[in-house]
Enzyme design. Structure first.
Site, PDB file in Angstrom:
ATOM      1  N   MET A  25     -11.783  15.623 -16.922  1.00  0.00           N
ATOM      2  CA  MET A  25     -10.251  14.880 -16.855  1.00  0.00           C
ATOM      3  C   MET A  25     -11.470  13.839 -17.826  1.00  0.00           C
ATOM      4  O   MET A  25     -11.307  13.354 -18.322  1.00  0.00           O
ATOM      5  CB  MET A  25      -9.874  14.919 -15.765  1.00  0.00           C
ATOM      6  CG  MET A  25      -9.082  16.122 -15.739  1.00  0.00           C
ATOM      7  SD  MET A  25      -7.459  16.576 -13.743  1.00  0.00           S
ATOM      8  CE  MET A  25      -6.811  15.242 -14.135  1.00  0.00           C
ATOM      9  N   CYS A  26     -11.298  12.881 -16.613  1.00  0.00           N
ATOM     10  CA  CYS A  26     -12.131  11.609 -16.613  1.00  0.00           C
ATOM     11  C   CYS A  26     -13.295  11.921 -17.100  1.00  0.00           C
ATOM     12  O   CYS A  26     -14.275  10.885 -17.601  1.00  0.00           O
ATOM     13  CB  CYS A  26     -11.823  10.631 -14.959  1.00  0.00           C
ATOM     14  SG  CYS A  26     -10.103  10.811 -14.409  1.00  0.00           S
TER      15      CYS A  26
END
Length: 194
Positions: A120-121
Site C-alpha cells: 500500500m503506502c
C-alpha cells in the site's frame, strides 16, 4: 536483485507508527522490521543523508487517527535540518505533500524506502518516486505488511512475506531491491542543501 546498492542521499521511512508496529494490530515480525528501520535511520544520520519520516493521518476512528497513541511515530525524530516529518492522508507519500519539493530542494536523486504497508503506502510512494525519475532502493527486510485473509472462491490466505515480495516485483525493473537493510549505503546531501 543485487547485493549492495550504490549510495543514496535520502531515507524515506513510511508510516512506522505505533498502530502498525505495536500491540495486537502490529505487522508480523514487527521487532525485526523495527531493528532494520532503526539501523537505517542511524546510518542515514551518520552519513549526512536526508531522513524523512512519513506519518499517515488516518480517518476518525482508525488506529492511526491523528492525536491518538496509534498515530505516534515509533522512531524519535532528531531536531535537524536534515530530518523532517511529512504528514499524508493518502497511500502515496508524494500526494498532496511537500515530499517532492523537499527531495529536489535537497539535491536528492537517489533514495531508499522502508516501512509499512508493503503493498500500500510503501509501494505507492516508491511508484511515484520512480515515475519522478528518482533512483529508488528498497531493502527487502525493511518493509512489512499483514497476511491477506482467505477469500472464499478466490484464494487461500496469502502470507505477509509473499505480499511484500509481490509489492516489490510489481514496481518493475527500475526498482533496486537489495536483500538486507545493511546493503543500503548513504551519502551526504550536497553542501548547498545542508
Amino acid at each position: 536483485m543485487s547485493n549492495r546498492a550504490l549510495p543514496v542521499q535520502a531515507l524515506v521511512v513510511v508510516d512506522v507508527q505505533a498502530d502498525a508496529v505495536g500491540g495486537d494490530r502490529a505487522v508480523p515480525e514487527a521487532a525485526r522490521l523495527l531493528d532494520r528501520t532503526t539501523d537505517l535511520i542511524a546510518r542515514a544520520r551518520r552519513g549526512g543523508a536526508l531522513v524523512v519520516h512519513v506519518q499517515n493521518d488516518g480517518q476518525p476512528g482508525a488506529g492511526d487517527e491523528p492525536g491518538t497513541p496509534g498515530w505516534e511515530l515509533h522512531h524519535a525524530v532528531e531536531a535537524s535540518p536534515t530530518e523532517v516529518v511529512i504528514r499524508k492522508t493518502r497511500d502515496d507519500g508524494f500526494h498532496g505533500t511537500p515530499l517532492e519539493g523537499l527531495l529536489t530542494g535537497s539535491g536528492v536523486r537517489a533514495l531508499a524506502i522502508c516501512g509499512v504497508m508493503s503493498e500500500m503506502c510503501v509501494q505507492a510512494t516508491a511508484r511515484t518516486a520512480l515515475a519522478l525519475g528518482y533512483r529508488v532502493v528498497m531493502p527487502h527486510d525493511a518493509h512489512a505488511t499483514h497476511d491477506i485473509p482467505a477469500a472464499p472462491g478466490i484464494s487461500d490466505r496469502i502470507p505477509a512475506a509473499a505480499v511484500s515480495r509481490v509489492a516489490e516485483w510489481a514496481l518493475g525493473s527500475d526498482l533496486e531491491v537489495v536483500p538486507h537493510a545493511a546493503d543500503v549505503a548513504f551519502a551526504a546531501l550536497p553542501a548547498r542543501a545542508r
